[in-house]
Design an enzyme around this catalytic site. Sequence first.
Site, short mmCIF file in Angstrom:
data_model
loop_
_atom_site.label_atom_id
_atom_site.label_comp_id
_atom_site.label_asym_id
_atom_site.label_seq_id
_atom_site.Cartn_x
_atom_site.Cartn_y
_atom_site.Cartn_z
CG HIS A 279 -2.06 0.93 1.13
ND1 HIS A 279 -1.95 2.26 1.42
CD2 HIS A 279 -3.33 0.71 0.73
CE1 HIS A 279 -3.13 2.83 1.20
NE2 HIS A 279 -3.98 1.92 0.78
CG ASP A 336 -8.48 -4.39 -2.52
OD1 ASP A 336 -9.67 -4.20 -2.26
OD2 ASP A 336 -7.74 -3.53 -3.02
#
Length: 401
Positions: A279, A336
């Site tokens: 991320h 996710d």
Amino acid sequence: VLDIRKMYAQTGQFTYDPGFTSTASCESALTYIDGDEGVLLHRGYPIGQLAEQSSFMEVSYLLLNGELPSQDELTGFTNTITRHTMLHEQLSTFYRGFRRDAHPMAIMCGVVGALSAFYHDSTDINDPVQRRIASHRLIAKMPTIAAMAYKYSVGQPFVYPDNSLSYTGNFLKMTFGVPAEDYEVIPAVERAMDRIFILHADHEQNASTSTVRLAGSSGANPFACIAAGIACLWGPAHGGANEAALNMLREIGTPDRIQHYIDRAKDKNDPFRLMGFGHRVYKNYDPRATVMQSTVREVFDALKVNDPLFETALRLEEIALSDPYFAEKKLFPNVDFYSGIILSAIGFPTTMFTALFALARTVGWVAQWNEMISDPAQKIGRPRQLYTGPTQRDYVPLSQR
Ligand code: ACO
């Protein structure tokens, strides 16, 4: 170089920051992230507490208004949203113009953009009342739009909103129900889905939210701005990652094949990346992934299913987190990584995953758009560039080239 000097002379400063890794584009009081510590707060409230104790309607109210609602305020807000769930009947004709195998995100980009042609009474961005109505319309209609995109893609008749149900229960019925037949919403599934919506509601200046703000900075109407956000979200490095993560887990299949994919992810000559890992901001465990992981078991218990891919995912996480490559680069599971397993267990095809993300993120986009429009410091977003082309030269007639 000349260009930089000029810019510096004009503004007193110039930064070149591809990907905006260290540039704030705005002030915002909505969402706080401490990526090193793995902290995510909405209006000061930790995401874990909101996911466990709140509801998507309450979090929507919080993001839009800044404070948690009283019971009366929550009831009033929920009723308002419920009243706006219907789509103009003519929009069903618009759906029928798409190819039957259109990706739901393609339909969503088109339909949401087209709302500006249907709701002329809420496109004046200078009128706070119109802004509020547009915000409510977008949040309310997104489940209907997403469910209709799904129904169209599988060739089934549209199911109209049932406003006796909750926001999330209504969405499940419009997606999985059949017109004029009873549909039983399973409370544990409704709760899990609502939690997934909470986990996706906002995430400060991510690519799609920045897109909404940039589009809105020119004064474009809110429906057009949200359509721009949906288009940006579609990419596999952003909202498309949940679809890509489940496809990757399916390709890996069994735990014995994990190491091969870990090795590929580490190989600089192989473009493969572990989807659902890493991320831009979190250099620690994404707090949303923690909630998502525990929700997998709840949904499995409620539906009495057990997808072996969950074991593969847990083992993949374990192997990756003990590998120096991932530790050094601070790559952890993101929101996710586990969401696809839950959505698949509930019955959504992978093509719907990003559409569900768009549905939930709409509240964040709308709240951020409103914050931007109300900000006195707001001006049109207009990044500069570092020019690398030729210096000035004279035009050469075609006959002499
Ligand atoms: N697998 C393997 N290596 C990775 C991964 C990954 N998933 N993610 C990053 N890396 C490596 C990169 O190769 C790079 O290595 P290098 O320094 O040797 O060149 C380093 O880690 C930094 O990666 P960047 O791409 O520079 O980091 P950035 O902040 O730009 O990217 C992103 C973040 C796009 C999320 C990235 O981690 C990625 O592609 N992940 C997979 C896709 C994904 O899960 N996206 C969802 C994001 S969350 C969301 O949108 C809701």
